[in-house]
Design an enzyme around this catalytic site. Structure first.
Site, PDB file in Angstrom:
ATOM      1  N   ALA A   1      46.768   5.704  89.164  1.00 33.06           N
ATOM      2  CA  ALA A   1      47.452   5.271  88.154  1.00 33.06           C
ATOM      3  C   ALA A   1      48.710   6.596  88.847  1.00 33.06           C
ATOM      4  O   ALA A   1      48.824   6.779  89.941  1.00 33.06           O
ATOM      5  CB  ALA A   1      47.266   7.261  86.841  1.00 33.06           C
TER       6      ALA A   1
ATOM      7  N   GLU B   1      38.872   2.792  89.638  1.00 30.35           N
ATOM      8  CA  GLU B   1      38.290   2.818  87.934  1.00 30.35           C
ATOM      9  C   GLU B   1      38.907   1.224  87.230  1.00 30.35           C
ATOM     10  O   GLU B   1      37.762   0.848  86.600  1.00 30.35           O
ATOM     11  CB  GLU B   1      39.689   3.594  86.998  1.00 30.35           C
ATOM     12  CG  GLU B   1      38.661   5.330  87.399  1.00 30.35           C
ATOM     13  CD  GLU B   1      39.924   6.474  87.157  1.00 30.35           C
ATOM     14  OE1 GLU B   1      40.595   6.062  87.123  1.00 30.35           O
ATOM     15  OE2 GLU B   1      38.968   7.324  86.330  1.00 30.35           O
TER      16      GLU B   1
ATOM     17  N   GLY C   1      42.495   5.299  90.154  1.00 32.13           N
ATOM     18  CA  GLY C   1      42.806   4.404  88.937  1.00 32.13           C
ATOM     19  C   GLY C   1      42.282   2.984  89.497  1.00 32.13           C
ATOM     20  O   GLY C   1      41.836   2.406  88.339  1.00 32.13           O
TER      21      GLY C   1
HETATM   22  N1  COA Z   1      51.627   6.582  91.841  1.00 34.10           N
HETATM   23  C1  COA Z   1      52.740   5.966  92.488  1.00 34.10           C
HETATM   24  N2  COA Z   1      53.296   5.267  93.459  1.00 34.10           N
HETATM   25  C2  COA Z   1      52.761   6.236  93.863  1.00 34.10           C
HETATM   26  C3  COA Z   1      51.252   5.454  93.908  1.00 34.10           C
HETATM   27  C4  COA Z   1      50.894   6.747  92.695  1.00 34.10           C
HETATM   28  N3  COA Z   1      49.867   6.326  92.724  1.00 34.10           N
HETATM   29  N4  COA Z   1      51.327   5.450  95.245  1.00 34.10           N
HETATM   30  C5  COA Z   1      51.498   5.441  95.758  1.00 34.10           C
HETATM   31  N5  COA Z   1      52.749   4.961  95.477  1.00 34.10           N
HETATM   32  C6  COA Z   1      54.590   5.167  95.444  1.00 34.10           C
HETATM   33  C7  COA Z   1      54.884   6.183  96.684  1.00 34.10           C
HETATM   34  O1  COA Z   1      55.125   7.484  96.386  1.00 34.10           O
HETATM   35  C8  COA Z   1      55.541   5.439  98.232  1.00 34.10           C
HETATM   36  O2  COA Z   1      57.430   5.046  96.948  1.00 34.10           O
HETATM   37  P1  COA Z   1      58.457   5.167  97.399  1.00 34.10           P
HETATM   38  O3  COA Z   1      59.047   4.571  98.428  1.00 34.10           O
HETATM   39  O4  COA Z   1      59.194   5.123  96.812  1.00 34.10           O
HETATM   40  O5  COA Z   1      58.287   6.884  97.365  1.00 34.10           O
HETATM   41  C9  COA Z   1      55.528   3.741  97.756  1.00 34.10           C
HETATM   42  O6  COA Z   1      54.090   4.052  97.038  1.00 34.10           O
HETATM   43  C10 COA Z   1      54.651   3.658  99.156  1.00 34.10           C
HETATM   44  O7  COA Z   1      53.400   4.925  99.178  1.00 34.10           O
HETATM   45  P2  COA Z   1      53.581   5.667 100.270  1.00 34.10           P
HETATM   46  O8  COA Z   1      52.678   6.997 100.466  1.00 34.10           O
HETATM   47  O9  COA Z   1      54.873   5.947 100.744  1.00 34.10           O
HETATM   48  O10 COA Z   1      52.380   4.707 101.487  1.00 34.10           O
HETATM   49  P3  COA Z   1      51.744   5.026 102.871  1.00 34.10           P
HETATM   50  O11 COA Z   1      51.236   3.976 102.940  1.00 34.10           O
HETATM   51  O12 COA Z   1      52.225   6.556 103.717  1.00 34.10           O
HETATM   52  O13 COA Z   1      49.683   5.854 102.066  1.00 34.10           O
HETATM   53  C11 COA Z   1      48.283   6.396 100.295  1.00 34.10           C
HETATM   54  C12 COA Z   1      49.385   4.857 101.256  1.00 34.10           C
HETATM   55  C13 COA Z   1      47.787   5.487  99.126  1.00 34.10           C
HETATM   56  C14 COA Z   1      47.859   6.906 101.385  1.00 34.10           C
HETATM   57  C15 COA Z   1      49.285   7.175  99.004  1.00 34.10           C
HETATM   58  O14 COA Z   1      50.406   6.279  98.785  1.00 34.10           O
HETATM   59  C16 COA Z   1      48.386   8.090  98.823  1.00 34.10           C
HETATM   60  O15 COA Z   1      48.032   8.757  98.800  1.00 34.10           O
HETATM   61  N6  COA Z   1      48.725   7.315  97.063  1.00 34.10           N
HETATM   62  C17 COA Z   1      48.100   8.483  96.649  1.00 34.10           C
HETATM   63  C18 COA Z   1      46.885   8.150  95.750  1.00 34.10           C
HETATM   64  C19 COA Z   1      46.412   8.641  94.552  1.00 34.10           C
HETATM   65  O16 COA Z   1      46.229  10.197  94.589  1.00 34.10           O
HETATM   66  N7  COA Z   1      45.544   8.240  93.892  1.00 34.10           N
HETATM   67  C20 COA Z   1      45.500   8.318  92.004  1.00 34.10           C
HETATM   68  C21 COA Z   1      46.291   8.863  91.434  1.00 34.10           C
HETATM   69  S1  COA Z   1      45.444   9.818  90.028  1.00 34.10           S
END
Ligand code: COA
Length: 260
Positions: free
Chosen positions: A66, A114, A111
């Site tokens: 999400a 999910e 999400g």
């Molecule tokens: N919601 C909103 N934005 C998200 C996102 C999410 N769930 N997951 C990734 N993004 C965005 C990042 O903020 C980033 O945006 P930006 O370039 O404007 O800063 C972009 O997507 C790329 O993600 P980034 O974190 O830089 O990539 P990464 O390779 O370093 O890490 C993940 C990848 C998946 C490990 C990391 O993005 C992450 O932990 N995301 C959240 C996962 C999560 O907690 N999901 C459950 C949500 S309830």
């Protein structure tokens, strides 16, 4: 119809729905949830669609969860609405009456996991990563994750994944029964397309009956589930496809199903 966050394509009777926010790892904001619901309703209503493939744009993510930036400002009531919107989408997919295959190439987190679990079948690349990391944000899964993971993988795995917030490989997800098939990245499209083609060629009313019986049966007593199966079985005998399927078998030819 044009979508802001989705791309839709067609190949014969297979519709592919792509979540298209690669710069945000295809995170699900409210608008994307609404668009997905609409796209699935349209797929359900279009008789030319016999199977649906759901995936995310780019190599890196199926869906990374999400949208955290949107959730960050939510009040509890807004969060309640967001959860209900997400859950309604997942139920729309689960109850579509047509097979839905998730094509998972990268992160399927929160999400995203999910969303994958609401699909009927999941095909993952060896490079895919799964997890319910909401607890790391002080949250819990809100789009059905606690319930569908429990049903797919059992209580132990559901509690472990949701409480630790850790990630697992596609292979581990396969071992837990969360994923149906794990393939090399280069074989992902071929595997998904072959599976979707097979599902699209199947008798559609029988497919709908099977999905109904299995999904409803999982939520009820065995006696009620068996009764449901009997009713769905009997209903199949009202279809031309049933006559065609059995007649084709006896004539030693391939059946052609019309969905009538
Ligand atoms: N919601 C909103 N934005 C998200 C996102 C999410 N769930 N997951 C990734 N993004 C965005 C990042 O903020 C980033 O945006 P930006 O370039 O404007 O800063 C972009 O997507 C790329 O993600 P980034 O974190 O830089 O990539 P990464 O390779 O370093 O890490 C993940 C990848 C998946 C490990 C990391 O993005 C992450 O932990 N995301 C959240 C996962 C999560 O907690 N999901 C459950 C949500 S309830």
């Amino acid at each position: 119809m044009a979508y802001r966050h989705l791309e839709i394509s067609h190949r014969d009777a297979v519709r592919t729905i792509i979540v298209n926010r690669p710069d945000k790892l295809n995170a699900l904001n409210r608008e994307t949830l609404n668009e997905l619901t609409l796209a699935f309703v349209q797929a359900a209503q279009d008789d030319s669609v016999r199977a649906v493939v759901l995936t995310g744009a780019g190599e890196k993510a199926f869906v990374a969860g999400a949208d955290i930036s949107e959730m960050n400002g939510y009040t509890p009531m807004q969060a309640q609405g967001f959860s209900r919107t997400g859950q309604q989408l997942m139920s729309t997919i689960e109850r579509l009456g047509k097979p839905v295959v998730a094509r998972i190439q990268g992160f399927a987190l929160g999400g995203g996991m999910e969303l994958a679990m609401a699909c009927h079948l999941r095909v993952a690349s060896e490079k895919a990563t799964f997890g319910q990391p909401e607890i790391n944000l002080g949250l819990i899964p809100g789009f059905g994750g606690t319930q569908r993971l429990l049903r797919l993988a059992g209580r132990g795995a559901a509690i472990e994944l949701c409480l630790t917030g850790g990630t697992i490989t596609a292979q581990r997800a396969y071992e837990l029964g969360v994923v149906n098939r794990v393939v090399a990245p280069a074989a992902l499209d071929e595997t998904v397309n072959a599976l979707a083609d097979q599902l699209a060629a199947a008798a559609p009313l029988a497919a709908a009956g099977i999905l109904d019986a299995i999904l409803q049966g999982g939520e009820t007593s065995i006696d009620q589930g068996l009764e449901f199966e009997t009713q769905a079985f009997a209903l199949a005998f009202a279809t031309e496809d049933m006559r065609e399927g059995t007649t084709a078998f006896l004539a030693k030819r391939k059946a052609v199903f019309k969905g009538s």
